[in-house]
Design a protein around this motif. Structure first.
Motif, PDB file in Angstrom:
ATOM      1  N   ASN A  36       0.798  -1.204   0.000  1.00  0.00           N
ATOM      2  CA  ASN A  36       0.000   0.000   0.000  1.00  0.00           C
ATOM      3  C   ASN A  36       0.839   1.266   0.000  1.00  0.00           C
ATOM      4  N   LEU A  37       0.135   2.355   0.193  1.00  0.00           N
ATOM      5  CA  LEU A  37       0.765   3.655   0.379  1.00  0.00           C
ATOM      6  C   LEU A  37       0.339   4.194   1.745  1.00  0.00           C
ATOM      7  N   VAL A  38       1.295   4.672   2.515  1.00  0.00           N
ATOM      8  CA  VAL A  38       0.984   5.406   3.741  1.00  0.00           C
ATOM      9  C   VAL A  38       1.058   6.881   3.345  1.00  0.00           C
ATOM     10  N   ALA A  71      -1.792   8.285  -3.821  1.00  0.00           N
ATOM     11  CA  ALA A  71      -0.922   9.464  -3.857  1.00  0.00           C
ATOM     12  C   ALA A  71      -0.649   9.910  -2.426  1.00  0.00           C
ATOM     13  N   MET A  72       0.533  10.473  -2.206  1.00  0.00           N
ATOM     14  CA  MET A  72       0.915  10.912  -0.867  1.00  0.00           C
ATOM     15  C   MET A  72      -0.061  11.928  -0.279  1.00  0.00           C
ATOM     16  N   LEU A  77     -11.101   8.429   0.609  1.00  0.00           N
ATOM     17  CA  LEU A  77     -11.411   7.561  -0.527  1.00  0.00           C
ATOM     18  C   LEU A  77     -12.484   8.296  -1.315  1.00  0.00           C
ATOM     19  N   THR A  78     -12.201   8.660  -2.535  1.00  0.00           N
ATOM     20  CA  THR A  78     -13.163   9.484  -3.290  1.00  0.00           C
ATOM     21  C   THR A  78     -14.442   8.736  -3.610  1.00  0.00           C
ATOM     22  N   ASN A 132      -3.611   4.668   5.830  1.00  0.00           N
ATOM     23  CA  ASN A 132      -3.210   3.617   4.923  1.00  0.00           C
ATOM     24  C   ASN A 132      -4.191   3.609   3.759  1.00  0.00           C
ATOM     25  N   ARG A 133      -3.725   3.401   2.522  1.00  0.00           N
ATOM     26  CA  ARG A 133      -4.633   3.352   1.374  1.00  0.00           C
ATOM     27  C   ARG A 133      -4.100   2.387   0.331  1.00  0.00           C
TER      28      ARG A 133
END
Length: 161
Positions: A36-38, A71-72, A77-78, A132-133
């Motif tokens: 994931n991305l944080v 993205a950073m 969440l759209t 987290n995402r």
């Protein structure tokens, strides 16, 4: 000792997401681990927790329908369609493990194509800090009425090596 060396052992936050779909007909589908991305807001929350400045912990997982790359600067969440409190939120050494389960009909997700997930410190959609995402458009999940989706996150902070 050089300060850069001190920070070296605790730098880095990495999450691995796992998704398990339990189908009503008995089939089990597993996806992951997916890294994931944080986002920036997650790094801020982790830092605030270290200093005890943040009183609410990341205790909710949300799922959504939008296939936007991580993205950073992400804060929401759209395409968020549901958010639930985690049924598991524990730590072991430098790993935080979190999980919750969504139901097709139980959470009004029947027929909805899920493609993103995030962890938050607030119960309401569009609120709180995202820690987290992950976008999982390559393996979207669509639940039938009696299907279940278990979402698990294992976040590693730093390294013991």
């Amino acid at each position: 000792m050089d300060n850069r060396q001190i920070g070296k052992d605790i730098s880095g936050i990495e999450g691995a997401w796992r998704f398990t779909v339990y189908r009503a007909d008995g089939r089990i589908e597993r996806f992951g681990p997916a890294h994931n991305l944080v986002p920036d807001s997650g790094s801020v929350q982790f830092a605030q927790k270290l200093l005890d400045e943040q009183t609410s912990r990341s205790a909710y997982i949300a799922v959504g329908t939008v296939n936007t790359a991580e993205a950073m600067a992400d804060t929401t969440l759209t395409g968020e369609v549901d958010r639930k409190i985690m049924s598991l939120n524990a730590t072991s050494a430098n790993v935080m493990v979190q999980a919750c389960t969504f139901g097709g009909a139980a959470d009004t997700l029947t027929g909805v194509v899920l493609q993103e997930a995030g962890a938050f410190n607030h119960a309401s959609s569009g609120q709180g800090q995202m820690t987290n995402r992950i976008a999982f458009a390559s393996s979207p999940v669509t639940l039938a009425a009696s299907d279940l989706l278990k979402v698990e996150i294992a976040t590693t902070i730093g390294s013991h090596s």
